[in-house]
Write a protein that holds these residues in place. Structure first.
Motif, PDB file in Angstrom:
ATOM      1  N   LEU A   1       0.828  -1.202   0.000  1.00 18.11           N
ATOM      2  CA  LEU A   1       0.000   0.000   0.000  1.00 18.11           C
ATOM      3  C   LEU A   1       0.861   1.251   0.000  1.00 18.11           C
ATOM      4  O   LEU A   1       0.586   2.204  -0.736  1.00 18.11           O
ATOM      5  CB  LEU A   1      -0.923   0.003   1.219  1.00 18.11           C
ATOM      6  N   ARG A   2       1.918   1.269   0.805  1.00 16.81           N
ATOM      7  CA  ARG A   2       2.821   2.426   0.828  1.00 16.81           C
ATOM      8  C   ARG A   2       3.484   2.631  -0.522  1.00 16.81           C
ATOM      9  O   ARG A   2       3.649   3.770  -0.983  1.00 16.81           O
ATOM     10  CB  ARG A   2       3.881   2.235   1.925  1.00 16.81           C
ATOM     11  N   LYS A   3       3.842   1.537  -1.183  1.00 17.95           N
ATOM     12  CA  LYS A   3       4.451   1.631  -2.516  1.00 17.95           C
ATOM     13  C   LYS A   3       3.456   2.189  -3.518  1.00 17.95           C
ATOM     14  O   LYS A   3       3.798   3.040  -4.350  1.00 17.95           O
ATOM     15  CB  LYS A   3       4.936   0.250  -2.957  1.00 17.95           C
ATOM     16  N   TYR A   4       2.210   1.720  -3.436  1.00 18.17           N
ATOM     17  CA  TYR A   4       1.172   2.219  -4.335  1.00 18.17           C
ATOM     18  C   TYR A   4       0.949   3.713  -4.132  1.00 18.17           C
ATOM     19  O   TYR A   4       0.847   4.484  -5.093  1.00 18.17           O
ATOM     20  CB  TYR A   4      -0.123   1.443  -4.098  1.00 18.17           C
ATOM     21  N   ILE A   5       0.887   4.149  -2.888  1.00 20.98           N
ATOM     22  CA  ILE A   5       0.687   5.567  -2.589  1.00 20.98           C
ATOM     23  C   ILE A   5       1.841   6.403  -3.135  1.00 20.98           C
ATOM     24  O   ILE A   5       1.637   7.456  -3.748  1.00 20.98           O
ATOM     25  CB  ILE A   5       0.529   5.780  -1.075  1.00 20.98           C
ATOM     26  N   LYS A   6       3.064   5.926  -2.935  1.00 20.79           N
ATOM     27  CA  LYS A   6       4.246   6.659  -3.393  1.00 20.79           C
ATOM     28  C   LYS A   6       4.266   6.775  -4.911  1.00 20.79           C
ATOM     29  O   LYS A   6       4.542   7.851  -5.459  1.00 20.79           O
ATOM     30  CB  LYS A   6       5.511   5.961  -2.901  1.00 20.79           C
ATOM     31  N   GLU A   7       3.952   5.684  -5.606  1.00 21.98           N
ATOM     32  CA  GLU A   7       3.938   5.714  -7.066  1.00 21.98           C
ATOM     33  C   GLU A   7       2.815   6.588  -7.601  1.00 21.98           C
ATOM     34  O   GLU A   7       2.973   7.251  -8.628  1.00 21.98           O
ATOM     35  CB  GLU A   7       3.796   4.288  -7.605  1.00 21.98           C
TER      36      GLU A   7
ATOM     37  N   ILE B   1       2.235   9.348 -10.703  1.00 18.48           N
ATOM     38  CA  ILE B   1       1.239   9.016 -11.725  1.00 18.48           C
ATOM     39  C   ILE B   1      -0.011   8.465 -11.036  1.00 18.48           C
ATOM     40  O   ILE B   1      -0.040   7.287 -10.664  1.00 18.48           O
ATOM     41  CB  ILE B   1       1.784   7.974 -12.726  1.00 18.48           C
ATOM     42  N   PRO B   2      -1.032   9.294 -10.821  1.00 16.05           N
ATOM     43  CA  PRO B   2      -2.259   8.822 -10.159  1.00 16.05           C
ATOM     44  C   PRO B   2      -2.919   7.701 -10.954  1.00 16.05           C
ATOM     45  O   PRO B   2      -2.918   7.716 -12.183  1.00 16.05           O
ATOM     46  CB  PRO B   2      -3.146  10.076 -10.137  1.00 16.05           C
ATOM     47  N   MET B   3      -3.456   6.716 -10.253  1.00 18.48           N
ATOM     48  CA  MET B   3      -4.096   5.569 -10.911  1.00 18.48           C
ATOM     49  C   MET B   3      -5.560   5.521 -10.499  1.00 18.48           C
ATOM     50  O   MET B   3      -5.940   4.806  -9.589  1.00 18.48           O
ATOM     51  CB  MET B   3      -3.396   4.285 -10.502  1.00 18.48           C
ATOM     52  N   THR B   4      -6.372   6.326 -11.161  1.00 18.42           N
ATOM     53  CA  THR B   4      -7.807   6.302 -10.893  1.00 18.42           C
ATOM     54  C   THR B   4      -8.469   5.198 -11.704  1.00 18.42           C
ATOM     55  O   THR B   4      -9.301   4.453 -11.191  1.00 18.42           O
ATOM     56  CB  THR B   4      -8.448   7.658 -11.229  1.00 18.42           C
ATOM     57  N   PHE B   5      -8.091   5.089 -12.983  1.00 21.55           N
ATOM     58  CA  PHE B   5      -8.612   4.052 -13.858  1.00 21.55           C
ATOM     59  C   PHE B   5      -7.450   3.329 -14.533  1.00 21.55           C
ATOM     60  O   PHE B   5      -6.364   3.887 -14.698  1.00 21.55           O
ATOM     61  CB  PHE B   5      -9.541   4.643 -14.921  1.00 21.55           C
ATOM     62  N   LEU B   6      -7.695   2.096 -14.945  1.00 21.02           N
ATOM     63  CA  LEU B   6      -6.648   1.311 -15.594  1.00 21.02           C
ATOM     64  C   LEU B   6      -6.261   1.939 -16.919  1.00 21.02           C
ATOM     65  O   LEU B   6      -5.082   2.030 -17.255  1.00 21.02           O
ATOM     66  CB  LEU B   6      -7.145  -0.125 -15.810  1.00 21.02           C
ATOM     67  N   ASN B   7      -7.257   2.395 -17.664  1.00 23.52           N
ATOM     68  CA  ASN B   7      -7.029   3.034 -18.961  1.00 23.52           C
ATOM     69  C   ASN B   7      -8.291   3.803 -19.349  1.00 23.52           C
ATOM     70  O   ASN B   7      -9.269   3.842 -18.590  1.00 23.52           O
ATOM     71  CB  ASN B   7      -6.661   1.999 -20.037  1.00 23.52           C
TER      72      ASN B   7
ATOM     73  N   THR C   1      -3.570  -4.509 -10.539  1.00 30.75           N
ATOM     74  CA  THR C   1      -4.765  -5.108  -9.960  1.00 30.75           C
ATOM     75  C   THR C   1      -4.884  -4.747  -8.484  1.00 30.75           C
ATOM     76  O   THR C   1      -5.974  -4.457  -7.982  1.00 30.75           O
ATOM     77  CB  THR C   1      -4.731  -6.637 -10.117  1.00 30.75           C
ATOM     78  N   PHE C   2      -3.762  -4.744  -7.797  1.00 31.02           N
ATOM     79  CA  PHE C   2      -3.745  -4.345  -6.382  1.00 31.02           C
ATOM     80  C   PHE C   2      -4.265  -2.922  -6.227  1.00 31.02           C
ATOM     81  O   PHE C   2      -5.085  -2.639  -5.344  1.00 31.02           O
ATOM     82  CB  PHE C   2      -2.326  -4.445  -5.830  1.00 31.02           C
ATOM     83  N   ALA C   3      -3.800  -2.023  -7.095  1.00 35.92           N
ATOM     84  CA  ALA C   3      -4.235  -0.627  -7.023  1.00 35.92           C
ATOM     85  C   ALA C   3      -5.736  -0.501  -7.259  1.00 35.92           C
ATOM     86  O   ALA C   3      -6.434   0.225  -6.547  1.00 35.92           O
ATOM     87  CB  ALA C   3      -3.467   0.199  -8.053  1.00 35.92           C
ATOM     88  N   LEU C   4      -6.253  -1.219  -8.250  1.00 34.26           N
ATOM     89  CA  LEU C   4      -7.680  -1.158  -8.552  1.00 34.26           C
ATOM     90  C   LEU C   4      -8.521  -1.690  -7.395  1.00 34.26           C
ATOM     91  O   LEU C   4      -9.561  -1.115  -7.057  1.00 34.26           O
ATOM     92  CB  LEU C   4      -7.981  -1.958  -9.822  1.00 34.26           C
TER      93      LEU C   4
END
Length: 234
Positions: free
Chosen positions: A96-102, A106-112, A208-211
Motif C-alpha cells: 500500500l505504501r508503494k502504491y501511494i508513493k507511485e 502518476i495517479p491511478m484512478t482508472f486502468l485506462n 490489480t492491487f491498485a484497482l
C-alpha cells in the motif's frame, strides 16, 4: 435489578420502573433525510483547526476527513490510509505504501481510458439513486476494468444490483479473475480474496492491487474516494 424471572414479566417490570411522562429510549422523531456535505463546505480554511499555509492542520487527524473523502477533496494518501486503517498486515501495508508513493507521480484512478468510459457508462445505466449503493458501485468499478469480463458481466446488472449467482465468467485471465473475485467479495461480503492474497506480488500484480484498493475505498466512502486531489488541503 429485576425481581421477575421470565422475559415477558421483565418487560412489564422495565416499563413500570420507567420515569412517568418521559418517552422511553429509542422513541421520538425519526429523521429520514441525510445531510450531504459539499466540497466548498469542506474547505480546510473554514476549519477552526486550520493554522494557515505555514502551520497547516493543528490536529494529528483531520476531524472532517471522512466528509472530505466523500466529496472528493482528499488526497489519495489520506483516502488509502483511512480506508485501510484497521489492516495490520505488514505485507499488505508495504504494498500500500508503494502504491501511494507511485501514485504521487502518476495517479491511478482508472486502468485506462476504456475502463473510465465503461465505468461511466455503467453508472449512467444504474442511475443516480443506485450510485448511493457503494457496494454496487465498487463492484462495477472492478468489473469494468477488464473489457472481456465486463462484456460477460454487463447483462447481469439488473434490478438495482448484480446477479452474481447467474454470472459465470469464462476464459478469465490471471488478471481478470482477481477482479471478478474482489468485485463479488465487496458486493456480497464473501471471502474469495484475502489480505494475504493481496499482499502477494506474484498472485496479484501491482495494477490489480491498485484497482482493488480503490474499490475498497469506494465501498466505504463512495465515488468521492477516487476523486483525488494532488495534495492534502492543509
Amino acid at each position: 435489578m429485576y425481581f421477575t424471572e421470565n422475559r415477558y414479566d421483565r418487560s412489564i417490570e422495565w416499563m413500570m420502573k420507567g420515569v412517568p411522562n418521559f418517552y422511553p429510549r429509542g422513541s421520538g422523531i425519526v429523521v429520514t433525510g441525510k445531510f450531504e456535505y459539499t466540497a466548498k463546505m469542506c474547505d480546510c480554511r473554514l476549519c477552526e483547526h486550520y493554522g494557515g499555509k505555514l502551520r497547516g492542520c493543528k490536529v494529528p487527524r483531520c476531524v472532517c476527513l471522512e466528509e472530505r473523502i466523500a466529496v472528493g477533496v482528499a488526497s489519495l494518501k489520506e483516502v488509502m490510509k483511512e480506508t485501510m486503517s484497521e489492516i495490520k498486515h505488514s505485507g499488505f501495508n508495504r504494498r500500500l505504501r508503494k502504491y501511494i508513493k507511485e501514485s504521487e507521480v502518476i495517479p491511478m484512478t482508472f486502468l485506462n481510458e476504456q475502463h473510465r468510459l465503461s465505468f461511466n457508462a455503467a453508472l449512467d445505466r444504474i442511475g443516480q439513486y443506485d450510485r448511493k449503493n457503494f457496494a454496487l458501485v465498487a463492484a462495477l468499478y472492478l468489473l469494468t476494468a477488464d473489457f472481456r469480463l465486463w462484456n460477460q458481466a454487463r447483462r447481469y446488472v439488473e434490478n438495482h444490483g448484480i446477479s452474481f449467482g447467474k454470472l459465470r465468467p469464462k476464459n478469465c485471465s490471471e488478471y481478470s479473475y482477481p477482479l471478478y473475485c474482489a468485485a463479488k467479495d465487496l458486493y456480497l461480503g464473501t471471502r474469495h480474496i484475502t489480505i494475504n492474497d493481496l499482499a502477494d506480488n506474484k498472485l496479484i500484480n501491482a495494477k490489480t492491487f491498485a484497482l482493488i484498493c480503490n474499490a475498497m475505498a469506494i465501498r466505504k466512502y463512495g465515488l468521492g474516494a477516487i476523486q483525488f486531489t494532488d495534495e492534502p488541503k492543509t
